[in-house]
Design a protein around this motif. Structure first.
Motif, PDB file in Angstrom:
ATOM      1  N   ALA A 112     -13.001 -26.590  -0.014  1.00  0.00           N
ATOM      2  CA  ALA A 112     -12.137 -25.879  -0.443  1.00  0.00           C
ATOM      3  C   ALA A 112     -12.255 -25.576  -1.765  1.00  0.00           C
ATOM      4  CB  ALA A 112     -10.681 -26.253  -0.236  1.00  0.00           C
ATOM      5  N   PHE A 113     -12.003 -24.306  -2.497  1.00  0.00           N
ATOM      6  CA  PHE A 113     -12.229 -23.982  -4.181  1.00  0.00           C
ATOM      7  C   PHE A 113     -10.848 -23.627  -4.540  1.00  0.00           C
ATOM      8  CE2 PHE A 113     -16.135 -23.362  -1.707  1.00  0.00           C
ATOM      9  CZ  PHE A 113     -17.143 -24.058  -2.511  1.00  0.00           C
ATOM     10  N   SER A 114     -10.369 -24.199  -5.778  1.00  0.00           N
ATOM     11  CA  SER A 114      -9.382 -23.363  -6.475  1.00  0.00           C
ATOM     12  C   SER A 114      -9.516 -22.159  -6.768  1.00  0.00           C
ATOM     13  CB  SER A 114      -8.899 -24.527  -7.665  1.00  0.00           C
ATOM     14  OG  SER A 114      -8.411 -25.567  -7.063  1.00  0.00           O
ATOM     15  N   THR A 115      -8.924 -21.068  -6.399  1.00  0.00           N
ATOM     16  CA  THR A 115      -9.370 -19.766  -6.763  1.00  0.00           C
ATOM     17  C   THR A 115      -8.243 -18.955  -7.323  1.00  0.00           C
ATOM     18  OG1 THR A 115      -9.099 -19.415  -4.215  1.00  0.00           O
ATOM     19  CG2 THR A 115     -11.233 -19.467  -5.105  1.00  0.00           C
ATOM     20  N   PRO A 116      -7.566 -19.353  -8.451  1.00  0.00           N
ATOM     21  CA  PRO A 116      -6.464 -18.595  -8.930  1.00  0.00           C
ATOM     22  C   PRO A 116      -6.568 -17.094  -9.370  1.00  0.00           C
ATOM     23  CG  PRO A 116      -7.213 -19.951 -10.729  1.00  0.00           C
ATOM     24  CD  PRO A 116      -8.130 -20.321  -9.400  1.00  0.00           C
ATOM     25  N   PRO A 117      -5.879 -15.893  -8.796  1.00  0.00           N
ATOM     26  CA  PRO A 117      -6.233 -14.735  -8.887  1.00  0.00           C
ATOM     27  C   PRO A 117      -5.592 -14.106 -10.437  1.00  0.00           C
ATOM     28  CG  PRO A 117      -4.289 -15.085  -7.762  1.00  0.00           C
ATOM     29  CD  PRO A 117      -4.816 -16.264  -7.924  1.00  0.00           C
ATOM     30  N   ALA A 118      -6.599 -13.518 -11.101  1.00  0.00           N
ATOM     31  CA  ALA A 118      -6.093 -12.980 -12.471  1.00  0.00           C
ATOM     32  C   ALA A 118      -5.312 -11.703 -12.358  1.00  0.00           C
ATOM     33  CB  ALA A 118      -7.275 -12.975 -13.370  1.00  0.00           C
ATOM     34  N   ASP A 119      -5.540 -10.936 -11.042  1.00  0.00           N
ATOM     35  CA  ASP A 119      -4.983  -9.615 -10.918  1.00  0.00           C
ATOM     36  C   ASP A 119      -4.867  -9.522  -9.451  1.00  0.00           C
ATOM     37  OD1 ASP A 119      -7.695  -9.082  -9.536  1.00  0.00           O
ATOM     38  OD2 ASP A 119      -8.232  -8.306 -11.641  1.00  0.00           O
ATOM     39  N   SER A 120      -4.276  -8.478  -8.811  1.00  0.00           N
ATOM     40  CA  SER A 120      -4.163  -8.114  -7.341  1.00  0.00           C
ATOM     41  C   SER A 120      -5.214  -7.240  -6.971  1.00  0.00           C
ATOM     42  CB  SER A 120      -2.565  -7.408  -7.247  1.00  0.00           C
ATOM     43  OG  SER A 120      -1.695  -8.294  -7.672  1.00  0.00           O
ATOM     44  N   THR A 121      -6.381  -7.431  -7.106  1.00  0.00           N
ATOM     45  CA  THR A 121      -7.566  -6.492  -6.806  1.00  0.00           C
ATOM     46  C   THR A 121      -8.022  -7.301  -5.323  1.00  0.00           C
ATOM     47  OG1 THR A 121      -8.828  -7.900  -7.894  1.00  0.00           O
ATOM     48  CG2 THR A 121      -8.437  -5.784  -8.868  1.00  0.00           C
ATOM     49  N   GLY A 122      -7.506  -8.621  -5.189  1.00  0.00           N
ATOM     50  CA  GLY A 122      -7.711  -9.321  -3.796  1.00  0.00           C
ATOM     51  C   GLY A 122      -9.060 -10.008  -3.945  1.00  0.00           C
ATOM     52  N   VAL A 123      -9.677 -10.232  -4.911  1.00  0.00           N
ATOM     53  CA  VAL A 123     -11.137 -10.641  -5.191  1.00  0.00           C
ATOM     54  C   VAL A 123     -11.140 -12.179  -4.231  1.00  0.00           C
ATOM     55  CG1 VAL A 123     -10.625 -11.641  -7.603  1.00  0.00           C
ATOM     56  CG2 VAL A 123     -12.886 -11.331  -6.595  1.00  0.00           C
ATOM     57  N   PRO A 124     -10.143 -13.012  -4.216  1.00  0.00           N
ATOM     58  CA  PRO A 124     -10.370 -14.367  -3.711  1.00  0.00           C
ATOM     59  C   PRO A 124     -10.385 -14.104  -2.073  1.00  0.00           C
ATOM     60  CG  PRO A 124      -8.616 -14.443  -5.452  1.00  0.00           C
ATOM     61  CD  PRO A 124      -9.019 -12.920  -5.152  1.00  0.00           C
ATOM     62  N   HIS A 125      -9.641 -13.184  -1.585  1.00  0.00           N
ATOM     63  CA  HIS A 125      -9.722 -13.041  -0.255  1.00  0.00           C
ATOM     64  C   HIS A 125     -10.889 -12.089   0.156  1.00  0.00           C
ATOM     65  CE1 HIS A 125      -7.486 -10.441   3.128  1.00  0.00           C
ATOM     66  NE2 HIS A 125      -8.362 -11.455   3.475  1.00  0.00           N
ATOM     67  N   ILE A 126     -11.570 -11.234  -0.698  1.00  0.00           N
ATOM     68  CA  ILE A 126     -12.814 -10.482  -0.289  1.00  0.00           C
ATOM     69  C   ILE A 126     -13.803 -11.434  -0.399  1.00  0.00           C
ATOM     70  CG2 ILE A 126     -14.301  -8.679  -1.097  1.00  0.00           C
ATOM     71  CD1 ILE A 126     -11.533  -7.217  -2.050  1.00  0.00           C
ATOM     72  N   MET A 127     -13.856 -12.347  -1.599  1.00  0.00           N
ATOM     73  CA  MET A 127     -14.890 -13.257  -1.506  1.00  0.00           C
ATOM     74  C   MET A 127     -14.890 -14.258  -0.135  1.00  0.00           C
ATOM     75  SD  MET A 127     -17.476 -14.138  -3.081  1.00  0.00           S
ATOM     76  CE  MET A 127     -17.016 -13.166  -4.792  1.00  0.00           C
ATOM     77  N   GLU A 128     -13.642 -14.547   0.158  1.00  0.00           N
ATOM     78  CA  GLU A 128     -13.599 -15.437   1.432  1.00  0.00           C
ATOM     79  C   GLU A 128     -14.213 -14.786   2.532  1.00  0.00           C
ATOM     80  OE1 GLU A 128     -11.234 -15.357   5.335  1.00  0.00           O
ATOM     81  OE2 GLU A 128      -9.941 -15.398   3.504  1.00  0.00           O
ATOM     82  N   HIS A 129     -14.089 -13.344   2.932  1.00  0.00           N
ATOM     83  CA  HIS A 129     -14.691 -12.735   3.914  1.00  0.00           C
ATOM     84  C   HIS A 129     -16.356 -12.692   3.370  1.00  0.00           C
ATOM     85  CE1 HIS A 129     -11.771 -10.254   6.061  1.00  0.00           C
ATOM     86  NE2 HIS A 129     -11.102 -10.958   5.344  1.00  0.00           N
ATOM     87  N   SER A 130     -16.962 -12.284   2.245  1.00  0.00           N
ATOM     88  CA  SER A 130     -18.113 -11.985   1.741  1.00  0.00           C
ATOM     89  C   SER A 130     -19.100 -13.158   1.918  1.00  0.00           C
ATOM     90  CB  SER A 130     -18.259 -11.406   0.520  1.00  0.00           C
ATOM     91  OG  SER A 130     -17.325 -10.183   0.591  1.00  0.00           O
ATOM     92  N   VAL A 131     -18.747 -14.589   1.515  1.00  0.00           N
ATOM     93  CA  VAL A 131     -19.589 -15.566   1.442  1.00  0.00           C
ATOM     94  C   VAL A 131     -20.297 -15.762   2.870  1.00  0.00           C
ATOM     95  CG1 VAL A 131     -18.747 -16.554  -0.728  1.00  0.00           C
ATOM     96  CG2 VAL A 131     -17.993 -17.429   1.706  1.00  0.00           C
ATOM     97  N   LEU A 132     -19.409 -15.302   3.891  1.00  0.00           N
ATOM     98  CA  LEU A 132     -19.861 -15.467   5.209  1.00  0.00           C
ATOM     99  C   LEU A 132     -20.856 -14.444   5.777  1.00  0.00           C
ATOM    100  CD1 LEU A 132     -16.537 -17.046   6.796  1.00  0.00           C
ATOM    101  CD2 LEU A 132     -18.504 -18.124   6.127  1.00  0.00           C
ATOM    102  N   CYS A 133     -21.346 -13.544   4.911  1.00  0.00           N
ATOM    103  CA  CYS A 133     -22.205 -12.451   5.441  1.00  0.00           C
ATOM    104  C   CYS A 133     -23.703 -12.727   5.054  1.00  0.00           C
ATOM    105  CB  CYS A 133     -21.461 -11.222   4.651  1.00  0.00           C
ATOM    106  SG  CYS A 133     -19.873 -10.487   5.178  1.00  0.00           S
TER     107      CYS A 133
END
Length: 973
Positions: free
Chosen positions: A49-70
């Protein structure tokens, strides 16, 4: 300092309540922390697990979760995650994005498979290939095929979150968090707001990974019976090439407290012409305390259960009995963030009733704090929570993955990761405090709720114009971007659209695929694991007994044969099951009954089972009361079941009305978040009696019946009551019942006489089984709900077309989900999911999509599946993966109660051990020719299949127009 594979030991301790030895390590070079939980659980788990506090609502933590598995450094394929799904024996494989952390857990019973999963995941998170096309696919991109067409947004997370924002309760939860924490990262949506996601640039995306996906920000957990030293060696191989990062600050600040309570009113999408008849949602919400003190957290969780945990809980009871709304909303205490929150309210309220609901909540809390809580309610909640902690029944969710998530509730914020696991200390302390101060929980109500000014009352109101506003804003944004483009820019977008599509359609090379670690067929067991079962007859009742170690708990499933009822009674079955446990008996009102259940058992709940019986194709349908208790309280479990079956008083019209309205609200609430399952049930109901019956009892037909029944209670209560009494008279008979017991042999010898006496006390009347005549529709359906996405299904009964079952069909179906449907419906189509399902008992095959921006295009993909299989050039590795993945599903890990219930289902459905072994043999013997044969079966789905679509009004009406009224369109919500 002594290092073990690069790690220094910080501390170690036994956790007796989990039968676990814990060792906490820190990686000397990087600072990564690793918790090694060592026990005898064969279902091994791992998580990073990684601490991933968002700085905005672009969803970058969520998109990154999908993306590292690609795709990653070591595994340069497009979807290593999918390759693992194809050919792994995993019992869990997923990833989660929380409000401030991202988690990557896996689990498997096979140690080599376990290490394979870990290796792929560690390479994915530390060395991903996150290219601009990765962001385009998983996050968002402009899509344009021709200069003359309108430009659109596409992306998996973009459409996933459009689906999430179509669910009012999901929206309510998101807005609540933002209103409570406006000055912290929790004020942003880590999942992504569809209106903000397109603000995310590739530079921001890449920087997010560089910043947060570093070993210095990693917390790693192992659980199970694998070798402890090997754990450290595997992880060190990944961490040793990194240096410590000292500049990273992932601290979540505490929210400054409000000087006075606040109120917020926001709209939700009610659909076009949908506000009339739609109702509002209201919650009252608090921040309670920093979660650093485990004892306080436990105490507040117990308080939440006291107030809301059962139908008889005082705050829940006051809200439901007020008649101000249809069902509870808000989940009570939430422990997922750095600060604990509490939320409670009602859904289905009149928009002008918000003040009355808020006042009722506050007045009820004040009354409870002043006049005191019922001691039996407190005792029942304590027992319920303690039973749950000791049983640790996580269902199909691995215990180790739960432990991983629990540790992060403190560990992520600099706390002790073991505190949430070692519950004996705080639980004992709370009991001692309660003995010393019987008004402990009244004091917590006063301190954390009534005297707490950090309170937000949130009203969510229906708005039939919101969708149009959102669509217009999105269109205006796209048009503005397009207007600012030069001709060269337009051609660039077209080229990027085509390049992304080409990349998605281009298969991975054999060399790249060969990098994915995989098992061989020799690693698989050739024989099924058998569940012990003994069939007995006791007083006209069949008893099924499973000799399985249960650690001192008796699991009892008591079933009533629903074929004893006429078909018109089926919509009442679920309600009747709840009424047995949520209405008064001859000696106790329903509050006392709930307290009794909570004090002396681990819970009793109703459950419906429907299935086809092999080889007859006839149906079987049962209403079960599923109960559990420690063996020393088994007699009380039986006594409660005796009382609810024989003495429940069904004549309380107001209480029954409350149950009906709750059921209606819950059925409506599941339409958006579980639309694919609604479609699945609806489609299956067209083809077989058992599935038709399920639709009457828990599908859309059930929802339609509930709406009618809500009015009938007022117009004809004597008729409703007579039907309920008739159902009881027909179902509660020995000959119409089965009992299923899961318990080890030593305890069974003591429990069996008590069960025998219980069954002897039930009515002995003869049972006449009914014949049902299902009214099946052959029409295609378009079912309208307020949604920005669709759930598209198409299916047919293959057996009705003359085909028969072979285990290879399961292999092909599993392969389709992880290849063709994943690639076409999700990756290229932008839906959150594309699935297929084959019911080997009925022969029903169904295609499904989840949170899908498309409709007709998805149906075209379904229809092209047969041709895809005919052209498929399947190599040995791909075939082996498909077989392994199918066996992995067949051998899914189960806890003792699940084993006993699974064996019961198989017995009632005629699914013998011999038949299942034949199926396993056929799975292991699958050949490429079986894939070609399945293509012919799918032609039957293309030609004869029926379609059910649940989705937005515009999408359904446009599709219906395009194909000349081929859908029977109906508004559902």
């Amino acid at each position: 300092m002594t290092l073990i594979h690069g790690f220094e030991l910080l501390r170690e301790q036994d956790i007796p309540e989990l039968n676990t030895h814990a060792r906490l390590f820190r990686h000397a070079k990087t600072g990564a922390e690793l918790l090694s939980l060592e026990n005898d659980d064969e279902n091994k788990s791992f998580g990073v697990a990684f601490s991933t506090p968002p700085a905005d609502s672009t969803g970058v933590p969520h998109i990154m979760e999908h993306s590292v598995l690609c795709g990653s450094r070591k595994y340069p394929v497009k979807e290593p995650f999918v390759e693992l799904l194809k050919g792994s024996l995993n019992t869990f494989l997923n990833a989660f994005t929380g409000s401030d952390k991202t988690m990557y857990p896996v689990a498997s019973q096979n140690v080599q498979d376990f290490y394979n999963l870990i290796d792929v995941y560690l390479d994915a998170v530390f060395y991903p290939r996150i290219t601009p096309q990765t962001l385009e696919q998983e996050g968002w991109h402009y899509e344009l095929d021709d200069p003359g067409e309108p430009m659109t947004f596409k992306g998996v997370v973009f459409n996933e979150m459009k689906g999430a924002y179509s669910d009012p309760e999901n929206v309510l939860g998101r807005f609540t968090q933002q209103a409570l924490f406006p000055d912290t990262p929790y004020g942003h949506d880590s999942g992504g707001d569809p209106a903000v996601i397109p603000d995310l640039t590739y530079e921001q995306f890449k920087m997010f990974h560089d910043t947060y996906y570093h070993p210095s920000n990693a917390r790693i957990v192992f659980w199970g019976d694998d070798d402890p030293d090997t754990r450290l060696s595997i992880v060190n191989d990944y961490l040793k090439d990194f240096d410590r990062l000292d500049t990273l600050d992932v601290t979540i600040p505490l929210q400054p407290r409000f000087a006075e309570p606040r109120s917020v009113t926001l709209p939700y999408d009610a659909g076009e012409d949908g506000a009339e008849g739609r109702k509002a949602y209201l919650t009252v919400n608090w921040i309670l305390a920093d979660n650093s003190d485990t004892e306080t957290t436990f105490a507040l969780e117990i308080l939440s259960h006291i107030l809301l945990g059962t139908p008889a809980s005082p705050l829940r009871k006051a809200l439901i009995e007020s008649g101000l709304g249809e069902d509870i909303t808000g989940g009570g205490v939430d422990t997922d963030l750095r600060e604990l929150t509490f939320s409670v309210g009602l859904k289905g309220i009149a928009p002008d009733g918000a003040g009355a609901v808020e006042a009722l909540i506050l007045d009820t809390l004040a009354d409870l704090a002043g006049n005191g809580l019922d001691r039996e309610t407190v005792e029942a909640s304590l027992n319920t929570i303690e039973f749950s902690l000791r049983e640790r029944n996580t269902g199909s969710f691995p215990r180790g993955v739960l432990a991983f998530v629990q540790t992060l509730s403190t560990w992520s914020y600099g706390g002790d990761p073991l505190e949430p696991l070692a519950f004996e200390g705080p639980l004992s302390a709370i009991k001692a405090r309660l003995d010393a101060d019987p008004r402990l929980f009244e004091g917590l109500i006063r301190t954390y709720l009534l005297d707490n000014t950090h309170r937000v009352t949130l009203l969510l109101t229906p708005d039939e114009t919101l969708r149009a506003q959102q669509d217009d804003a999105e269109r205006a944004r796209l048009d503005a971007v397009r207007a600012a483009m030069s001709d060269e820019d337009v051609q660039r977008i077209i080229a990027e659209t085509e390049a992304l599509r080409l990349a998605q359609e281009t298969p991975d090379s054999p060399e790249a695929l060969a990098t994915i670690p995989m098992l061989t067929l020799d690693d698989l067991d050739r024989d099924n694991k058998l569940i012990p079962i003994e069939t007995l007859a006791r007083h006209d009742t069949r008893v099924f007994y499973h000799d399985i170690f249960t650690n001192g708990i008796v699991y009892l499933d008591l079933g009533m044969n629903l074929y004893a009822l006429p078909a018109e009674d089926l919509p009442y079955v679920r309600l009747f099951g709840r009424a047995l446990l949520e209405m008064s008996t001859e000696t106790q009102d329903y509050v006392r009954l709930a307290q009794r259940i909570g004090r002396t058992t681990g819970g009793i709940h109703p459950s419906i089972l429907t299935s086809t019986v092999h080889p007859t194709r006839e149906g079987t349908a049962w209403l079960f009361l599923r109960g559990k208790a420690t063996t020393d309280k088994a007699d009380e479990l039986l006594a409660i079941l005796h009382d609810v079956l024989l003495t429940v008083k069904l004549d309380n019209r107001e209480r029954f009305r409350q149950i009906v309205l709750e059921e209606k609200a819950r059925q409506e609430a599941k339409l958006a978040p579980a639309g694919h399952m609604v479609v699945y049930g609806r489609l299956k109901s067209h083809f077989h009696e058992a599935d038709w019956a399920s639709e009457q009892m828990q599908g859309l037909d059930y929802l339609f019946s509930l709406r009618t029944l809500a009015d009938r209670i007022d117009a004809d209560w004597p008729g409703v009551l007579a039907r309920l009494e008739g159902i009881r008279a027909r179902l509660v008979r020995r000959a119409a019942m089965v009992a299923n017991v899961t318990l080890d042999a030593g305890a069974w010898s003591a429990f069996e006489p008590a069960l025998d006496g219980f069954l002897a006390g039930l009515p002995q009347e003869e049972v006449d089984l009914a014949r049902w005549t299902p009214a099946r529709s052959a029409t295609n359906e378009g079912l309208i709900i307020p949604a920005q996405v669709n759930y598209v299904g198409k299916g047919a009964n293959l057996y009705a077309q003359g085909h028969s079952f072979d285990g290879s069909l399961l292999v092909v179906n599993d392969y389709l989900q992880s290849t063709w449907l994943w690639e076409k419906v999700r990756v290229q189509g932008g839906a959150y999911g594309g699935f297929s399902a084959f019911d080997r008992n009925t022969g029903t095959f169904v295609f499904l999509s989840y949170r899908d921006p498309n409709l007709l295009d998805t149906l075209d993909i379904y229809d092209a599946t047969g041709d895809y299989l005919r052209k498929l050039d399947l190599n040995d590795d791909e075939l082996t993966k498909a077989i392994i993945g199918t066996i992995g599903q067949l051998d899914a890990y189960q806890l003792p109660d699940a084993k006993g219930y699974t064996s019961l289902i198989r017995t009632l459905a005629g699914d013998t051990d011999e038949r299942r072994q034949q199926m396993r043999d056929q799975i292991l013997s699958t050949t490429p020719a079986d894939f070609k044969r399945f293509a012919d079966l799918l032609d039957e789905v293309r030609t004869h299949g029926q379609v059910v679509v649940l989705g937005g009004q515009n999408a359904i009406e446009e599709a219906n127009t395009a194909r000349a009224g081929w859908l029977d369109v109906r508004k559902v919500l």
